[in-house]
Design a protein around this motif. Structure first.
Motif, PDB file in Angstrom:
ATOM      1  N   LEU A  71     -61.202  16.665 -61.234  1.00 19.65           N
ATOM      2  CA  LEU A  71     -60.027  17.039 -60.659  1.00 19.65           C
ATOM      3  C   LEU A  71     -59.943  18.407 -59.958  1.00 19.65           C
ATOM      4  CD1 LEU A  71     -58.407  15.614 -64.088  1.00 19.65           C
ATOM      5  CD2 LEU A  71     -58.226  14.431 -61.589  1.00 19.65           C
ATOM      6  N   ALA A  72     -60.885  19.266 -60.617  1.00 20.36           N
ATOM      7  CA  ALA A  72     -60.973  20.625 -60.317  1.00 20.36           C
ATOM      8  C   ALA A  72     -61.433  20.991 -59.071  1.00 20.36           C
ATOM      9  CB  ALA A  72     -61.522  21.423 -61.473  1.00 20.36           C
ATOM     10  N   ALA A  73     -62.697  20.255 -58.725  1.00 19.05           N
ATOM     11  CA  ALA A  73     -63.575  20.262 -57.346  1.00 19.05           C
ATOM     12  C   ALA A  73     -63.792  19.094 -57.092  1.00 19.05           C
ATOM     13  CB  ALA A  73     -64.866  21.122 -57.896  1.00 19.05           C
ATOM     14  N   PRO A  74     -62.921  18.062 -56.220  1.00 23.12           N
ATOM     15  CA  PRO A  74     -63.202  16.780 -56.047  1.00 23.12           C
ATOM     16  C   PRO A  74     -64.270  16.512 -54.971  1.00 23.12           C
ATOM     17  CG  PRO A  74     -61.058  17.650 -54.991  1.00 23.12           C
ATOM     18  CD  PRO A  74     -61.649  18.708 -56.006  1.00 23.12           C
ATOM     19  N   GLY A  75     -64.731  17.831 -54.535  1.00 19.66           N
ATOM     20  CA  GLY A  75     -65.848  17.618 -53.523  1.00 19.66           C
ATOM     21  C   GLY A  75     -67.112  17.190 -54.083  1.00 19.66           C
ATOM     22  N   LEU A  76     -67.209  17.236 -55.438  1.00 15.24           N
ATOM     23  CA  LEU A  76     -68.657  17.090 -56.140  1.00 15.24           C
ATOM     24  C   LEU A  76     -69.726  17.293 -55.508  1.00 15.24           C
ATOM     25  CD1 LEU A  76     -67.238  13.801 -57.835  1.00 15.24           C
ATOM     26  CD2 LEU A  76     -67.306  16.160 -58.793  1.00 15.24           C
ATOM     27  N   GLY A  77     -69.779  18.605 -54.958  1.00 17.03           N
ATOM     28  CA  GLY A  77     -70.937  18.856 -54.199  1.00 17.03           C
ATOM     29  C   GLY A  77     -72.145  18.945 -55.024  1.00 17.03           C
ATOM     30  N   GLU A  78     -72.437  19.038 -56.158  1.00 24.45           N
ATOM     31  CA  GLU A  78     -73.858  18.958 -56.475  1.00 24.45           C
ATOM     32  C   GLU A  78     -74.476  17.394 -56.533  1.00 24.45           C
ATOM     33  OE1 GLU A  78     -75.608  21.596 -57.207  1.00 24.45           O
ATOM     34  OE2 GLU A  78     -73.854  22.860 -56.999  1.00 24.45           O
ATOM     35  N   SER A  79     -73.592  16.578 -56.486  1.00 24.66           N
ATOM     36  CA  SER A  79     -74.128  15.209 -56.121  1.00 24.66           C
ATOM     37  C   SER A  79     -74.283  15.021 -54.471  1.00 24.66           C
ATOM     38  CB  SER A  79     -73.246  14.227 -56.851  1.00 24.66           C
ATOM     39  OG  SER A  79     -73.425  14.227 -58.239  1.00 24.66           O
ATOM     40  N   VAL A  80     -73.249  15.377 -53.832  1.00 21.99           N
ATOM     41  CA  VAL A  80     -73.287  15.112 -52.511  1.00 21.99           C
ATOM     42  C   VAL A  80     -74.478  15.761 -51.911  1.00 21.99           C
ATOM     43  CG1 VAL A  80     -71.949  15.763 -50.593  1.00 21.99           C
ATOM     44  CG2 VAL A  80     -70.744  14.776 -52.362  1.00 21.99           C
ATOM     45  N   ARG A  81     -74.762  17.107 -52.423  1.00 18.82           N
ATOM     46  CA  ARG A  81     -75.986  17.614 -51.487  1.00 18.82           C
ATOM     47  C   ARG A  81     -77.418  16.950 -51.842  1.00 18.82           C
ATOM     48  NH1 ARG A  81     -75.233  23.449 -53.315  1.00 18.82           N
ATOM     49  NH2 ARG A  81     -76.646  23.895 -51.843  1.00 18.82           N
ATOM     50  N   HIS A  82     -77.423  15.804 -52.854  1.00 17.59           N
ATOM     51  CA  HIS A  82     -78.497  15.147 -52.978  1.00 17.59           C
ATOM     52  C   HIS A  82     -78.476  13.874 -52.629  1.00 17.59           C
ATOM     53  CE1 HIS A  82     -79.266  18.949 -55.773  1.00 17.59           C
ATOM     54  NE2 HIS A  82     -80.322  18.732 -55.255  1.00 17.59           N
TER      55      HIS A  82
END
Length: 581
Positions: A71-82
């Motif tokens: 909800l706060a950071a829907p890009g979920l970048g720590e997973s996407v970058r991996h």
């Protein structure tokens, strides 16, 4: 017709375990339009060069606690970058489908080590739903990076129907009307496409807050009849039960395995249980996991163990670590929120004697090995202890290891940082577990335990072991991280063939190296700049695409990440769901 994106010249893995081959991939309208050895017309297309690299479906992470973070950071970048392009949350009986912000914070924060104030604030700002269908619609309005799928948490369900206080009071049983309402809400959740029900039966996980602090989660109070009725709905719909057994009573595994078996013509209850691991505290345990699951499945069950295919290394600030909930003295310390009160307890000699008894009790159920010689200090205001174990410090000071540990916690509090490895520490044993067909890859806990661990890159670490160790083929490893999971959970993900969703990751095999084992710290701005543990392997993953849109490319997030919705809410297969009318 032309292509929106072309991924050119990489070794392509389709996610089914079939042999890999060098191919060009053409993407149009978010789907794979061509997989071919021939050159593709790149006119007007964005080209992602992949020569010498591996191209595979985006990874599926089936066990996260991203419920607040999405909800706060829907890009979920720590997973996407991996390279993770599909995440599942609502795990361990915890979801935010029905409970309000305060109840959600009491349920989540202590168990999953997510700061309570951020859970409350995030839900207060973003909660717009009352039903499971509205929850799914709210997620789809976010600028999601990866795809998301979710369980309905049993603790969420029970607390929303009975009230958090009544749902955690052993004297209170749900009324017939309350049981009926739980059934109706579960049916609605399955109709909305949720994966199934997650439950918690282990009493070590405690609630936060002041109202019901240190009570176990609502799911642990469920009656046998309550579980039977909810299981019937999940079974009939062909959905999944995610469960954690009562670790105080290991024999409870047997009824759980038996529950997966279909009897009298009824279908199996698809069951995913935590967790298959080579536990230091009980090295024999791993040898029975495969046979137990195999026996259940041969009798007609559909049972899987969840397995994290990496050494389970955890960090702690002072005594703030969930493993201390395993025994009474540790739980008593974590019950106290205020540092002054906690320190007074830790100084008390009677308390220390109790702590030592718990520490030395070889027969109590445990996950933590409780060996302070195998717990290493990495940061402390006293530089003389950094790099040493608590046992070594105790030897130098001529005290018991428990006293050395508690003395340092009292003196330095959360500024004392240390780590230990709880399980999966033996490479050969880890290879054996990871190869079992009865286990499924997962259990990263991404989004939780933000100061304790970082397993965002576990798929890359499995690929590295397969590539360098050869205990399974790379094709098989890719399948285990993608298509195998998506097929079992019934979601549209995990394969990279013509017509499939264009969710993919490009990996440089030359960078599947020791850097994958490292963890770092980085601020998380959406949670007030909290410094959390992360992985950083930006040279290993050279591209992550969701719905054909590059989100991470050559070590950087693209302009689409976090601003444009590329992922969606993946609804489980439209299997018949029983009517509760």
């Amino acid at each position: 017709m032309g292509y929106d994106v072309i991924v050119r010249g990489g070794r392509w893995f389709d996610g089914t375990g079939a042999p890999s081959a060098v191919r060009n991939i053409g993407i149009r309208d978010g789907r794979v339009a061509a997989v071919t050895a021939a050159e593709l017309d790149a006119d007007g297309a964005r080209v992602v060069e992949a020569a010498g690299r591996w191209v595979m479906p985006g990874f599926v992470d089936v066990h996260t606690h991203y419920d607040a973070e999405v909800l706060a950071a829907p890009g979920l970048g720590e997973s996407v970058r991996h390279g993770v392009t599909t995440v599942v949350f609502g795990s361990c009986s915890l979801s935010t489908v029905h409970v309000g912000p305060l109840d959600a914070a009491d349920l989540f924060s202590r168990v999953e080590a997510v700061p309570r104030e951020h859970v409350i604030r995030t839900l207060e700002q973003h909660r717009t739903w009352d039903t499971a269908e509205e929850y799914a619609a709210a997620l789809e309005r976010l600028p999601l990076g990866p795809n998301v799928a979710a369980f309905l948490g049993h603790s969420d369900l029970r607390a929303s129907v009975m009230g958090l206080g009544r749902s955690t009071d052993r004297r209170v049983k749900p009324s017939a009307a309350e049981l009926r309402e739980m059934e109706l809400r579960l049916v609605d959740a399955l109709k909305a496409g949720m994966l199934g029900l997650s439950e918690m039966r282990n009493p070590w996980d405690k609630m936060d807050g002041d109202r019901y602090r240190s009570r176990t989660l609502p799911s642990t109070f469920a009656t046998r009849e309550e579980r039977r009725r909810l299981y019937r709905i999940v079974r009939s719909a062909g959905r999944v039960l995610q469960t954690i057994p009562n670790l105080n009573t290991p024999y409870s595994l047997v009824p759980a395995l038996a529950a997966s078996v279909g009897r009298g013509g009824r279908r199996p209850l698809k069951t995913s249980m935590l967790a298959a691991a080579d536990v230091k505290a009980n090295p024999l345990l791993m040898h029975i996991m495969g046979p137990l699951a195999r026996a259940s499945n041969r009798l007609g069950g559909d049972f899987r163990w969840q397995h994290l295919p990496v050494p389970f290394r955890v960090h702690a600030d002072g005594i703030d670590l969930v493993v201390f909930e395993e025994f009474g003295a540790g739980a008593a310390a974590l019950h106290l929120k205020e540092e002054v009160e906690r320190n007074a307890l830790l100084r008390d000699e009677d308390y220390r004697r109790r702590f030592r008894r718990d520490y030395e009790n070889r027969w109590s159920p445990r996950i933590w090995h409780r060996d302070l010689y195998d717990a290493h200090i990495v940061a402390c205001p006293d530089p003389a202890v950094v790099g040493r174990s608590f046992g070594q410090v105790a030897d130098e000071r001529g005290v018991h290891p428990v006293d050395a540990f508690l003395d340092l916690v009292v003196e330095h509090g959360r500024a004392l940082r240390w780590y230990t490895v709880i399980s999966n520490h033996r490479p050969a044993a880890l290879d054996k577990l990871s190869a079992l067909p009865e286990v499924q890859m997962g259990f990263s806990d991404a989004g939780a335990h933000l100061r304790n661990m970082a397993f965002y890159n576990f798929p890359l670490r499995l690929l590295s072991r397969a590539h360098h160790g050869g205990f399974m083929s790379v094709e098989r490893a890719v399948h285990r991280l993608t298509g195998e999971l998506a097929h079992w959970y019934g979601i549209d993900a995990g394969t990279l063939r013509e017509g499939d969703r264009a969710d993919l990751v490009v990996v440089d095999p030359d960078r599947l190296d020791g850097s994958l084992d490292e963890a770092r710290e980085a601020p998380f701005e959406e949670f007030g700049g909290l410094v959390r543990m992360v992985n950083r392997n930006d040279a290993t993953v050279t591209a992550t695409l969701v719905a054909g849109v590059p989100l991470f490319l050559d070590g950087r997030f693209t302009e689409a990440h976090g601003t444009r919705r590329t992922g969606g809410f993946l609804r489980a297969g439209r299997t018949r769901i029983p009517s509760m009318a």
